[in-house]
Write a protein that holds these residues in place. Structure first.
Motif, PDB file in Angstrom:
ATOM      1  N   ASP A 163       0.835  -1.210   0.000  1.00 23.86           N
ATOM      2  CA  ASP A 163       0.000   0.000   0.000  1.00 23.86           C
ATOM      3  C   ASP A 163       0.868   1.257   0.000  1.00 23.86           C
ATOM      4  OD1 ASP A 163      -2.392  -1.390  -0.038  1.00 23.86           O
ATOM      5  OD2 ASP A 163      -2.618  -1.392   2.149  1.00 23.86           O
ATOM      6  N   ILE A 164       1.972   1.203   0.770  1.00 29.57           N
ATOM      7  CA  ILE A 164       2.899   2.342   0.787  1.00 29.57           C
ATOM      8  C   ILE A 164       3.525   2.531  -0.590  1.00 29.57           C
ATOM      9  CG2 ILE A 164       5.030   3.257   1.768  1.00 29.57           C
ATOM     10  CD1 ILE A 164       4.377   1.730   4.350  1.00 29.57           C
ATOM     11  N   VAL A 165       3.938   1.406  -1.208  1.00 36.56           N
ATOM     12  CA  VAL A 165       4.547   1.475  -2.546  1.00 36.56           C
ATOM     13  C   VAL A 165       3.539   2.039  -3.553  1.00 36.56           C
ATOM     14  CG1 VAL A 165       5.523   0.141  -4.452  1.00 36.56           C
ATOM     15  CG2 VAL A 165       6.119  -0.434  -2.081  1.00 36.56           C
ATOM     16  N   ALA A 166       2.303   1.566  -3.506  1.00 32.90           N
ATOM     17  CA  ALA A 166       1.278   2.030  -4.447  1.00 32.90           C
ATOM     18  C   ALA A 166       1.062   3.534  -4.323  1.00 32.90           C
ATOM     19  CB  ALA A 166      -0.036   1.284  -4.199  1.00 32.90           C
ATOM     20  N   GLU A 167       0.999   4.016  -3.082  1.00 27.51           N
ATOM     21  CA  GLU A 167       0.792   5.449  -2.869  1.00 27.51           C
ATOM     22  C   GLU A 167       2.013   6.244  -3.313  1.00 27.51           C
ATOM     23  OE1 GLU A 167      -1.583   7.107   0.578  1.00 27.51           O
ATOM     24  OE2 GLU A 167       0.442   7.746   1.161  1.00 27.51           O
ATOM     25  N   THR A 168       3.202   5.711  -3.054  1.00 25.59           N
ATOM     26  CA  THR A 168       4.432   6.393  -3.476  1.00 25.59           C
ATOM     27  C   THR A 168       4.477   6.533  -4.994  1.00 25.59           C
ATOM     28  OG1 THR A 168       5.628   5.510  -1.558  1.00 25.59           O
ATOM     29  CG2 THR A 168       6.952   6.301  -3.423  1.00 25.59           C
ATOM     30  N   VAL A 169       4.157   5.464  -5.696  1.00 27.40           N
ATOM     31  CA  VAL A 169       4.143   5.486  -7.162  1.00 27.40           C
ATOM     32  C   VAL A 169       3.077   6.456  -7.667  1.00 27.40           C
ATOM     33  CG1 VAL A 169       3.578   4.119  -9.212  1.00 27.40           C
ATOM     34  CG2 VAL A 169       5.053   3.147  -7.423  1.00 27.40           C
ATOM     35  N   ALA A 170       1.889   6.392  -7.064  1.00 24.73           N
ATOM     36  CA  ALA A 170       0.762   7.196  -7.541  1.00 24.73           C
ATOM     37  C   ALA A 170       0.941   8.685  -7.276  1.00 24.73           C
ATOM     38  CB  ALA A 170      -0.535   6.725  -6.893  1.00 24.73           C
ATOM     39  N   GLU A 171       1.780   9.043  -6.295  1.00 20.54           N
ATOM     40  CA  GLU A 171       1.965  10.449  -5.959  1.00 20.54           C
ATOM     41  C   GLU A 171       3.266  11.023  -6.504  1.00 20.54           C
ATOM     42  OE1 GLU A 171       1.515  10.854  -1.746  1.00 20.54           O
ATOM     43  OE2 GLU A 171      -0.682  10.766  -1.844  1.00 20.54           O
ATOM     44  N   PRO A 173       5.385  12.995  -8.725  1.00 17.56           N
ATOM     45  CA  PRO A 173       4.954  14.061  -9.645  1.00 17.56           C
ATOM     46  C   PRO A 173       5.273  13.787 -11.110  1.00 17.56           C
ATOM     47  CG  PRO A 173       6.751  14.808  -8.214  1.00 17.56           C
ATOM     48  CD  PRO A 173       6.279  13.511  -7.677  1.00 17.56           C
ATOM     49  N   GLU A 174       6.404  13.123 -11.371  1.00 16.50           N
ATOM     50  CA  GLU A 174       6.752  12.830 -12.761  1.00 16.50           C
ATOM     51  C   GLU A 174       5.826  11.755 -13.333  1.00 16.50           C
ATOM     52  OE1 GLU A 174       8.693  15.004 -13.804  1.00 16.50           O
ATOM     53  OE2 GLU A 174       9.320  15.641 -11.796  1.00 16.50           O
ATOM     54  N   CYS A 175       5.492  10.763 -12.500  1.00 14.46           N
ATOM     55  CA  CYS A 175       4.562   9.721 -12.949  1.00 14.46           C
ATOM     56  C   CYS A 175       3.182  10.317 -13.218  1.00 14.46           C
ATOM     57  CB  CYS A 175       4.442   8.630 -11.892  1.00 14.46           C
ATOM     58  SG  CYS A 175       5.936   7.625 -11.699  1.00 14.46           S
ATOM     59  N   VAL A 176       2.735  11.185 -12.330  1.00 14.53           N
ATOM     60  CA  VAL A 176       1.418  11.806 -12.488  1.00 14.53           C
ATOM     61  C   VAL A 176       1.370  12.613 -13.780  1.00 14.53           C
ATOM     62  CG1 VAL A 176      -0.170  13.516 -11.541  1.00 14.53           C
ATOM     63  CG2 VAL A 176       0.922  11.856 -10.014  1.00 14.53           C
ATOM     64  N   ALA A 177       2.410  13.412 -14.033  1.00 15.67           N
ATOM     65  CA  ALA A 177       2.433  14.234 -15.243  1.00 15.67           C
ATOM     66  C   ALA A 177       2.412  13.368 -16.496  1.00 15.67           C
ATOM     67  CB  ALA A 177       3.676  15.130 -15.241  1.00 15.67           C
ATOM     68  N   ASP A 178       3.178  12.264 -16.473  1.00 16.53           N
ATOM     69  CA  ASP A 178       3.251  11.391 -17.641  1.00 16.53           C
ATOM     70  C   ASP A 178       1.914  10.684 -17.892  1.00 16.53           C
ATOM     71  OD1 ASP A 178       4.832  10.058 -19.756  1.00 16.53           O
ATOM     72  OD2 ASP A 178       4.402   8.259 -18.575  1.00 16.53           O
ATOM     73  N   ILE A 266       2.382  -1.516  -8.353  1.00 19.21           N
ATOM     74  CA  ILE A 266       2.260  -0.501  -9.410  1.00 19.21           C
ATOM     75  C   ILE A 266       0.870  -0.568 -10.041  1.00 19.21           C
ATOM     76  CG2 ILE A 266       3.048   0.129 -11.726  1.00 19.21           C
ATOM     77  CD1 ILE A 266       5.905  -0.617 -10.796  1.00 19.21           C
ATOM     78  N   ALA A 267       0.429  -1.782 -10.345  1.00 18.00           N
ATOM     79  CA  ALA A 267      -0.902  -1.952 -10.945  1.00 18.00           C
ATOM     80  C   ALA A 267      -1.986  -1.443 -10.000  1.00 18.00           C
ATOM     81  CB  ALA A 267      -1.141  -3.418 -11.291  1.00 18.00           C
ATOM     82  N   ASP A 268      -1.824  -1.740  -8.699  1.00 14.20           N
ATOM     83  CA  ASP A 268      -2.797  -1.271  -7.710  1.00 14.20           C
ATOM     84  C   ASP A 268      -2.754   0.253  -7.592  1.00 14.20           C
ATOM     85  OD1 ASP A 268      -4.655  -1.506  -5.441  1.00 14.20           O
ATOM     86  OD2 ASP A 268      -2.924  -0.899  -4.244  1.00 14.20           O
ATOM     87  N   GLY A 269      -1.543   0.816  -7.615  1.00 10.60           N
ATOM     88  CA  GLY A 269      -1.401   2.274  -7.517  1.00 10.60           C
ATOM     89  C   GLY A 269      -2.108   2.983  -8.654  1.00 10.60           C
ATOM     90  N   TYR A 270      -1.991   2.406  -9.869  1.00  5.84           N
ATOM     91  CA  TYR A 270      -2.673   3.041 -11.004  1.00  5.84           C
ATOM     92  C   TYR A 270      -4.184   2.886 -10.891  1.00  5.84           C
ATOM     93  CZ  TYR A 270      -4.553   4.117 -15.516  1.00  5.84           C
ATOM     94  OH  TYR A 270      -5.326   4.663 -16.496  1.00  5.84           O
ATOM     95  N   LYS A 271      -4.628   1.631 -10.708  1.00  5.17           N
ATOM     96  CA  LYS A 271      -6.072   1.355 -10.743  1.00  5.17           C
ATOM     97  C   LYS A 271      -6.823   2.028  -9.592  1.00  5.17           C
ATOM     98  CE  LYS A 271      -9.419  -2.447 -10.692  1.00  5.17           C
ATOM     99  NZ  LYS A 271      -9.595  -3.916 -10.629  1.00  5.17           N
ATOM    100  N   ARG A 272      -6.281   1.943  -8.389  1.00  2.00           N
ATOM    101  CA  ARG A 272      -7.011   2.407  -7.203  1.00  2.00           C
ATOM    102  C   ARG A 272      -6.794   3.885  -6.907  1.00  2.00           C
ATOM    103  NH1 ARG A 272      -5.504   2.332  -1.791  1.00  2.00           N
ATOM    104  NH2 ARG A 272      -3.631   1.133  -2.298  1.00  2.00           N
ATOM    105  N   LEU A 273      -5.569   4.382  -7.171  1.00  4.30           N
ATOM    106  CA  LEU A 273      -5.236   5.736  -6.735  1.00  4.30           C
ATOM    107  C   LEU A 273      -5.076   6.743  -7.877  1.00  4.30           C
ATOM    108  CD1 LEU A 273      -2.625   4.787  -3.989  1.00  4.30           C
ATOM    109  CD2 LEU A 273      -5.047   5.316  -3.683  1.00  4.30           C
ATOM    110  N   MET A 274      -4.499   6.322  -8.992  1.00  2.00           N
ATOM    111  CA  MET A 274      -4.234   7.278 -10.065  1.00  2.00           C
ATOM    112  C   MET A 274      -5.397   7.410 -11.036  1.00  2.00           C
ATOM    113  SD  MET A 274      -0.241   6.720 -11.142  1.00  2.00           S
ATOM    114  CE  MET A 274      -0.041   8.312 -11.908  1.00  2.00           C
ATOM    115  N   ALA A 275      -5.884   6.293 -11.541  1.00  2.98           N
ATOM    116  CA  ALA A 275      -6.884   6.332 -12.609  1.00  2.98           C
ATOM    117  C   ALA A 275      -8.127   7.136 -12.231  1.00  2.98           C
ATOM    118  CB  ALA A 275      -7.264   4.914 -13.033  1.00  2.98           C
ATOM    119  N   PRO A 276      -8.729   6.920 -11.065  1.00  2.00           N
ATOM    120  CA  PRO A 276      -9.943   7.691 -10.750  1.00  2.00           C
ATOM    121  C   PRO A 276      -9.715   9.194 -10.736  1.00  2.00           C
ATOM    122  CG  PRO A 276      -9.720   5.814  -9.265  1.00  2.00           C
ATOM    123  CD  PRO A 276      -8.434   5.920 -10.017  1.00  2.00           C
ATOM    124  N   SER A 277      -8.601   9.626 -10.124  1.00  2.00           N
ATOM    125  CA  SER A 277      -8.355  11.070 -10.047  1.00  2.00           C
ATOM    126  C   SER A 277      -7.996  11.649 -11.410  1.00  2.00           C
ATOM    127  CB  SER A 277      -7.248  11.367  -9.032  1.00  2.00           C
ATOM    128  OG  SER A 277      -6.019  10.793  -9.444  1.00  2.00           O
TER     129      SER A 277
END
Length: 715
Positions: A163-171, A173-178, A266-277
């Motif tokens: 969960d920590i890794v997923a949040e780190t990946v999802a937050e 800034p370079e990943c978010v911008a990309d 990584i997959a969880d970070g995208y699906k649960r935290l990044m994709a919706p926002s």
């Protein structure tokens, strides 16, 4: 960031002009004043350029303030590094600042936060760094079991670390911008009906999808409205596998016991935290983009409507049509003063056509009417037929036209209308408003909230505060471009003059009523609450006809009277010539503008404006607008045939075309593809509200009362 250099670079302007404009704005000068009377300082920026500069200046100043706030907030946590501070300070967009701040923002208790408090962050770092470990990932996680915190097994500890890794990946800034860019470039908007069997205006979108980056703005607004009304379901469709692979590629090559764990995180970070926002953000950006353009179109349409040519010398009989309550009549002289009012019943249920014609004949003769105005609302078509017959039978020299009723009812029932005409019925006020719209559109329409005038699309769906702000600027710019007679203007009109607030506008009217007409611009200084700064900003736009100083009737600012007087002197003419229509050849008489500017210590641009005004003092720029199209016989939709050529007036411009009044009750639509024999990016590039255009009837749908027109003959 150097704001002046940034603005100059972004707006392609000279830094010295930008610096001067910013200084003038900060000193409390208004945009119309700066545009008209400080051209030397700004390099001749017009009001549009100055407003763009002012808006961008506000954005950049807010950006700089936000940077400082974010730096202080991160520093207070003891987590600010020199590299992070530099990244924040170099940011040119607020979005980038917020992306950089996101990992440090205080948030509600997340799964990752709970895991951190349980001491699982070292395990998360091992996963991210792909540390080597003896045995399996679960063996490594066994050392981090924390029963008190709820992580009672190696499996739970590993899941918490993930969960920590997923949040780190999802937050990151370079990943978010990309991934934001990936979503914008590849996602589709997918729409479906909530009830496919229900007939609604949104049926074209019941099973619909389109690339997010290509969907036009008017379609975005329509889909948004359908979703708000519960008729449509809308989602952003992104290729999740491709997005996850793209996100994974941004991290070090994964190998060893933690590789599958990291992939899953990584997959969880995208699906649960990044994709919706990111999907919510994409929708929000679409809506903002669509609303921004819709407001811009509304503004252009309003400018065209307000800039319409006044019909001077019109003694108007205005008709506000209606069925059961009858057709209200107001008769006004050339100045808009009410002469008569009445009610006739030319339509059902009474159908008193003969009585209507008798009353029209009586009023036309008694009040020497030369123009009839008909509102375009309910019963307009039937009323127009009776008026057309009356003109053909009894008054062949009389002319008539149709005016847009939008906002008339808002004005007639307003507190302002009751203050102006306390003894008149609401219906009479409405008819008067229609007549005065023809005589002086600007003076009458400023009494109505701009968003109620009805020259846009989806106006009720737009950000009302931003719409009101933008349209207010349009009214202000047009009013000041035209100028205002301080001795006849209403408080509504005066309130849009540069530097004049609503309170000061009312004070001007009260002073005028108590002391009589202003005889000199300097007398304005006696008006309560009209201080030196307000006077500086307003004086050049307030005109006094027949006053002590002929220059008071011109747009020459009082601060430039010495220059104007010297120009007149060198030309060998008296200022009294201005009252007789100006001095067309003053430029020849006065000599070289460049030499004169140097001798009089006056800027060339200012001197050119002064000379132009002395040529044609008090000239109304609206006189360059197309003349009003008058009718002498009524047309019906039944009279229209494909190929018929007609002259019409543009009533509204929208993303997909222009609506043109061709003399029948329904406006015809010229689709964007039929506006010109070339590619048209937006209809406003070809036409604007108030334009007179030649059109050809392309198709008539009498059942649905729709008329398709073209402005390209033979197309």
């Amino acid at each position: 960031m150097n704001l002046i250099e940034q603005l100059a670079r972004e707006l392609n302007l000279k830094a010295s002009n930008v610096e001067a404009a910013v200084k003038l704005i900060d000193e409390g000068n208004t945009i119309p004043f700066i545009a008209r009377y400080r051209k030397e300082a700004t390099g001749g920026m017009d009001d549009v350029a100055l407003r763009a500069l002012d808006d961008r200046l506000s954005y950049l100043r807010n950006l700089e303030q936000r940077k400082e706030d974010v730096i202080l907030l991160i520093d207070a946590q003891g987590k600010l590094t020199p590299e992070l501070e530099q990244q924040i300070r170099k940011a040119t967009q607020l979005q980038r600042v917020e992306d950089l701040y996101k990992p440090y923002r205080k948030k509600r208790m997340t799964r990752a936060q709970k895991a951190r408090e349980a001491g699982l962050e070292p395990l998360a770092n091992m996963i991210i760094m792909q540390a080597s470990a003896k045995g399996s990932a679960l063996d490594a996680a066994a050392a981090y079991v924390n029963e008190d915190a709820g992580f009672e097994t190696p499996e739970a500890a590993l899941a918490g670390a993930c969960d920590i890794v997923a949040e780190t990946v999802a937050e990151d800034p370079e990943c978010v911008a990309d991934l934001r860019a990936f979503t914008h470039n590849t996602a589709d908007i997918v729409v479906e009906a909530t009830n496919a069997d229900e007939a609604t205006p949104y049926e074209p979108y019941y099973n619909y999808d389109e690339p997010l980056r290509k969907i036009p703005n008017h379609r975005v607004l329509a889909i948004d409205r359908g979703e708000r009304e519960g008729k449509l379901r809308v989602r952003v469709n992104v290729d999740a596998s491709a997005a996850t692979a793209r996100l994974g590629a941004r991290w070090p090559r994964r190998c060893g016991v933690f590789a599958p764990v990291f992939d899953a995180a990584i997959a969880d970070g995208y699906k649960r935290l990044m994709a919706p926002s990111l999907e919510r953000e994409a929708r929000a950006k679409l809506t903002v983009r669509a609303q921004t353009e819709a407001i811009d179109v509304f503004a252009k349409n309003l400018e065209g409507l307000l800039s319409a040519r006044p019909v001077r010398g019109a003694r108007v009989l205005a008709l506000d049509p209606g069925y059961r309550t009858g057709c209200k009549i107001a008769v006004m002289d050339e100045t808009g003063k009410l002469l008569d009012h009445s009610v006739v019943y030319p339509t059902k249920p009474r159908g008193d056509v003969a009585g209507t014609k008798r009353e029209l004949a009586r009023l036309v003769k008694k009040d020497r009417v030369n123009t009839i105005v008909i509102g375009n609302g309910t019963a307009s078509r039937e009323t127009e037929e009776v008026v057309s017959e009356f003109i053909a039978e009894q008054a062949p020299d009389l002319r008539y036209t149709i005016v847009n009723e939008a906002g008339a009812s808002v004005y007639s029932a307003s507190e302002l209308a009751s203050q102006e005409y306390p003894d008149l019925d609401v219906t009479v006020r409405g008819a008067m408003s229609l007549g005065r719209r023809l005589q002086d559109p600007l003076a009458e329409l400023v009494k109505i909230p701009p968003q109620s005038i009805g020259v846009g699309q989806y106006q009720h769906d737009l950000d009302q505060a931003e719409l009101a702000r933008t349209l207010g600027y349009v009214v202000e710019d047009v009013v000041n471009r035209v100028g205002v007679d301080v001795n006849t203007a209403s408080a509504s009109l005066l309130s849009y003059v540069s530097g004049i607030t609503s309170t000061v506008a009312k004070n001007i009217v009260a002073y005028r009523e108590e002391n009589g007409a202003f005889a000199d611009r300097r007398e304005l200084k006696k008006v309560p609450k009209l201080g030196p700064k307000a006077y500086l900003n307003a004086a050049g736009f307030l005109r006094i006809a027949g006053g002590k100083n002929p220059l008071d009737a011109t747009s020459v600012h009082p601060e430039s009277y010495p220059v104007a007087t010297e120009v007149l002197k060198r030309a060998g003419v008296s200022a009294s010539e201005l009252e007789r229509g100006g001095i067309p050849d003053i430029e020849k008489r006065a000599g070289s503008v460049a030499e004169l500017a140097e001798q009089l210590d006056c800027g060339i641009l200012t001197l050119i404006d002064i000379i132009d005004e002395l040529k044609k003092p008090g000239r109304d720029p609206r006189d360059d607008a197309p003349e009003v199209v008058f009718n002498r016989s009524a047309l019906s939709i039944d009279d229209l045939e494909p190929g018929m050529e007609l002259k019409g007036t543009v009533r509204n411009v929208v993303d997909f075309g222009a609506f043109v009044d061709i003399g029948v009750h329904q406006d015809g639509l010229v689709h964007i593809s039929k506006l010109a024999n070339r590619f048209v990016k937006h209809p406003s590039d070809v036409v604007r509200v108030g334009d007179t255009v030649n059109v050809w009837v392309e198709k008539v749908d009498r059942d649905r009362k729709k008329i398709s027109l073209t402005m390209v003959q033979g197309k």
